[in-house]
Design an enzyme around this catalytic site. Sequence first.
Site, PDB file in Angstrom:
ATOM      1  CB  CYS A  85       1.803  -6.999   0.048  1.00 25.40           C
ATOM      2  SG  CYS A  85       3.439  -7.444   0.681  1.00 25.40           S
ATOM      3  CG  HIS A 202      -0.253  -5.900   4.257  1.00 26.82           C
ATOM      4  ND1 HIS A 202      -0.757  -7.008   3.609  1.00 26.82           N
ATOM      5  CD2 HIS A 202       1.090  -5.987   4.145  1.00 26.82           C
ATOM      6  CE1 HIS A 202       0.238  -7.733   3.124  1.00 26.82           C
ATOM      7  NE2 HIS A 202       1.377  -7.126   3.429  1.00 26.82           N
ATOM      8  CD  GLU A 204      -4.242  -6.887   3.909  1.00 25.97           C
ATOM      9  OE1 GLU A 204      -3.272  -7.671   3.832  1.00 25.97           O
ATOM     10  OE2 GLU A 204      -4.236  -5.756   3.379  1.00 25.97           O
TER      11      GLU A 204
END
Length: 230
Positions: A85, A202, A204
């Site tokens: 990002c 994302h 994560e």
Amino acid sequence: MTVSIIRFGGSNCDRDAERALAHLDIDAEIVWHEDGLPEDTTGVVLPGGFSYGDYLRAGAMAARSPIMADVREAAADGVPVLGVCNGAQIGCESGLTEGAFTTNESARFQCEHVYLRVERADTPWTAAYEEGEVIEVPIAHGEGRYEIDDDRLAELEDEGRVLFRYCDENGETGPDVNPNGSKHNVAGVLGDRESVAVLMPHPERATLPDVGPTDGQGVLRGFESEASGV
């Protein structure tokens, strides 16, 4: 091994990355950008957020932090580097990868789950997937549209440096499943080395099983020593 997660003023996904890597039993620590890159660094995460409030343009100021010289040197030595990002924006701005991320076609901040098609499965970041596999991960950005001139994009395509594309759940691409207007539905690209990658979604945030899908785990496993070759 210790993965250094670089915290800039305005980073807000550094702790998410640390928690996700810990879940995968990958040692990681958050490093303040002014402190420089630790000597024992065996991987680098440029996390999401809004470094320096996205002044000038997203990632432009963080890309000029002195620690990015250390990151570029580490990347040149084969240390795995992942920009996510805002970290992807920083990666492009600092020359780790080509192209740029700019304002979404909608001119709005968008936060939603999207599907990605794995374009290559022979890189550290995609070794856990099959080529053409579709994974589900979230996005959260206002400047996620990937732009690059047509000739250079054609070269990246020929060089196999497009890592992920936005698609539907069946792997089909097109404008209807392109959340931000990225050229050719590109969601992630590789640098000159396959150990360097940036992506707008994302992974994560799609790693911990108690908070949603876990399709992003495979990306973060690129930091494991056997997968990354470090």
